[in-house]
Every structure is written in structure tokens, then in C-alpha cells.
Design an enzyme around this catalytic site. Structure first.
Site, mmCIF file in Angstrom:
data_model
loop_
_atom_site.group_PDB
_atom_site.id
_atom_site.type_symbol
_atom_site.label_atom_id
_atom_site.label_comp_id
_atom_site.label_asym_id
_atom_site.label_seq_id
_atom_site.Cartn_x
_atom_site.Cartn_y
_atom_site.Cartn_z
ATOM 1 N N ASN A 144 0.647 -1.297 0.282
ATOM 2 C CA ASN A 144 -0.189 -0.260 0.066
ATOM 3 C C ASN A 144 1.118 1.458 0.032
ATOM 4 O OD1 ASN A 144 0.734 0.472 3.011
ATOM 5 N ND2 ASN A 144 -0.940 -0.685 3.539
ATOM 6 N N GLN A 145 -0.033 2.561 -0.228
ATOM 7 C CA GLN A 145 1.042 3.828 0.193
ATOM 8 C C GLN A 145 2.251 4.011 1.368
ATOM 9 O OE1 GLN A 145 -1.313 7.640 -0.488
ATOM 10 N NE2 GLN A 145 0.683 8.705 0.350
ATOM 11 N N GLU A 147 3.298 1.561 2.610
ATOM 12 C CA GLU A 147 4.619 0.424 3.550
ATOM 13 C C GLU A 147 5.682 1.037 1.694
ATOM 14 O OE1 GLU A 147 1.824 -3.263 4.259
ATOM 15 O OE2 GLU A 147 1.898 -2.495 2.441
ATOM 16 N N THR A 227 -8.593 -7.738 2.686
ATOM 17 C CA THR A 227 -9.228 -7.567 1.372
ATOM 18 C C THR A 227 -7.921 -7.235 0.633
ATOM 19 O OG1 THR A 227 -9.371 -5.219 1.910
ATOM 20 C CG2 THR A 227 -10.875 -6.213 1.302
ATOM 21 N N ASP A 229 -4.953 -8.998 1.707
ATOM 22 C CA ASP A 229 -5.291 -10.410 1.004
ATOM 23 C C ASP A 229 -5.188 -11.070 -0.481
ATOM 24 O OD1 ASP A 229 -3.159 -10.255 3.254
ATOM 25 O OD2 ASP A 229 -5.471 -10.760 4.451
#
Length: 309
Positions: A144-145, A147, A227, A229
Site C-alpha cells: 500500500n502507499q 509500505e 482485502t 490479501d
């Protein structure tokens, strides 16, 4: 030909997160999936209470050694998600290295689950392992952003920033990178999540082709678990079907997500009743009920090409 996946993620008895979010949809799409549970909890940690166990690096090694002794440690894909112990993650690294040595064409799909919305929810000492060891082995990366920013040390405030971060992540190893959710405003306003993807493919003549895309996903006013995953599992499946067409693979992945989430919201709101906020139990993903959409998703989101060369 049979396609086999080794999935190392969390597990819950009730609900859908980690391996519970990945196994069913992958099996529906024809993949054989072997799963190792990094944790086994009664339910996800968004509930008021939970109980369970955490798998140690030693226990992971015992399970893997059992596969080796029977010579059934042969895989086409590895999928990894949530880990919360550094020795466990380092053991995962050594297993991937061994499997890639045995099968150089093996594809590693890594969801670097570390945190979201500006906060880490795993120990901070996992970040250097991801940065120096895990990402380098990944073929497909789905941060995600937050990470992505943690892995590269760069903040994402604009789409140009995001493109720069995608390129930095490519330099770290992966050929395909998808930022699964960002806080960037879409052309349609703040009612959409923006997903950005990038793929670099080495051609037989030694040259490289690249593609960068973005997709606007309608937001739903609820908090979902599992979601990310599901996204990583679907990206594995659809890039397998469309290995050189990230646009189509992402459109199908995101469309599956949309159908599952929409069905979940509708069901949860019916159970909660008018004016009531659905509970975590009511918001568990409606995975089994979405089988047809997983197998053959109606495309509801079109990807826009940002760069192609």
C-alpha cells in the site's frame, strides 16, 4: 498443466484474512494451494477479543522439512503476507531462496504487510529485512502507499511521486509493482481510491518494455479486513493468465475486489439494520457468495495508461 502455490500468511478460524482470503479464490481459479499459517487466530484483530497462536521460525522449518523429505516442495508460485517475527521472516527468505534455486522460473508474489495510514502494526525491525532481502527476491510486489513509502524512504503526495516510487521499487528487484491503495485524489474526487501499477518486461532481444497504469476504485464507507490479501492473490492469478498485460490483470483484480466488497457491504447493512454501523463480524468478506465474480469478473473499472514504452 497444474499450477501450485505455496502461501505463507496468517489464518483465522472465523472470517477472511490472510490465507483464508487467498486460498478459496485461488482454488476457484484452478490453482493448487499449499498453505502455511504464520499465525492461527480465532478471528482477526479488529474484533474486541481474539485468541490464538503464532508460528515460530523453528516450527516453520519443521513443516518445510516435512515437505522436503517427501520431495513435494515444488512450486510455481510463492505468496507471502503477514509475518510479525524477524526470525520467522528470515526463515521465509531462506525457503524462497531454496525454492527459486530449484526452480528459476518460480514467481514470488510479496505483499509486504507492515502497516497503513502512517503506522506500523508489525515490529519495526522487520523493515530492514524487507528492504534488504525480501523485496530483492520478489517478482510481484503489492504494497500500500505507506509500505511503499517505508520501503523507499520517499513520500507520495502526487502521481509523479508515485511514479518515482514505482521506479525505485523496480530498482530493488520486482518486475511488477502495484500500489494497492493510495491517498491520491482521483479525477473523480475523493470518493475513489487510486491504484497504481507498473510492469517492466525483459524482451528476448535484451530490451525492456514498461507500462504504468492507474485505476480509480469506488470507496465504500466501511472498514474491511482481508482485502489486501485478496488483492495479492487475485493479482497472482490474473498475471498468470495475462503475464504481459498488467492493464487487463489489474482490471480483473480490481473488479473482483469491487464485487466482493459491494456484496459484503450490502449484506452487512441488511444485518445491522437502518442507521446502525455494521460490526466486524457482519463485515467479513462474502467470499463464497462471490464465487461467480471471482471466476469471471464483470469489468467495472478501466485502467488508464500513464506511461508506455
Amino acid at each position: 498443466m497444474e499450477c501450485r502455490v505455496l502461501s505463507i500468511q496468517s489464518h483465522v478460524v472465523r472470517g477472511y484474512v490472510g490465507n483464508k482470503s487467498a486460498l478459496f479464490p485461488l482454488q476457484v481459479l484452478g490453482f493448487e494451494v499449499d498453505s502455511i499459517n504464520s499465525v492461527q487466530f480465532s478471528n482477526h484483530t479488529g474484533y474486541a477479543q481474539w485468541k490464538g497462536q503464532v508460528l515460530t521460525a523453528e516450527e516453520l522449518n519443521v513443516l518445510y522439512e516435512g515437505l522436503k523429505l517427501n520431495q513435494v516442495n515444488n512450486y510455481d508460485y510463492i505468496l507471502t503476507g503477514y509475518s510479525r517475527d524477524i526470525s520467522f521472516l528470515e526463515k521465509v527468505v531462506s525457503i524462497i531462496q531454496e525454492l527459486k534455486k530449484a526452480n528459476p522460473s518460480l514467481v514470488y508474489v510479496c505483499d509486504p504487510v507492515m502497516g497503513d495510514h502512517g503506522a506500523m502494526y508489525v515490529p519495526e525491525n522487520l523493515l530492514p529485512v524487507y528492504k534488504t532481502q525480501v523485496v530483492a527476491m520478489a517478482d510481484i510486489l503489492t504494497p500500500n502507499q505507506y509500505e511503499a513509502e517505508m520501503l523507499t524512504g520517499r513520500k507520495i503526495n502526487t502521481k509523479d511521486d508515485a511514479i518515482e516510487v514505482l521506479d525505485l521499487l523496480h530498482e530493488m528487484g520486482p518486475e511488477t509493482v502495484v500500489l494497492t491503495s493510495t491517498d491520491l485524489l482521483s479525477g473523480n474526487g475523493d470518493q475513489f481510491l487510486v491504484v497504481l501499477g507498473s510492469q517492466k518486461i525483459m524482451k528476448p532481444d535484451g530490451t525492456t518494455s514498461s507500462l504504468k497504469i492507474c485505476l480509480d476504485i469506488p470507496k465504500f464507507d466501511a472498514v474491511f479486513v482481508g482485502t489486501g490479501d485478496l488483492f495479492a492473490a487475485m493479482l497472482l492469478a490474473w498475471t498468470h493468465r495475462h503475464p504481459e498485460d498488467l492493464k487487463v490483470a489489474c482490471e480483473k483484480t480490481v473488479s473482483v475486489m469491487h464485487h466482493v466488497i459491494k456484496r459484503t457491504v450490502t449484506y452487512a447493512n441488511e444485518l445491522a439494520g437502518p442507521g446502525n454501523k455494521p460490526s466486524p463480524a457482519q463485515l467479513e468478506l462474502r467470499m463464497v457468495q462471490s464465487k461467480d465474480d471471482i471466476e469471471n469478473p464483470a469489468i467495472v473499472v478501466q485502467a488508464k495508461v500513464l506511461q508506455k514504452c
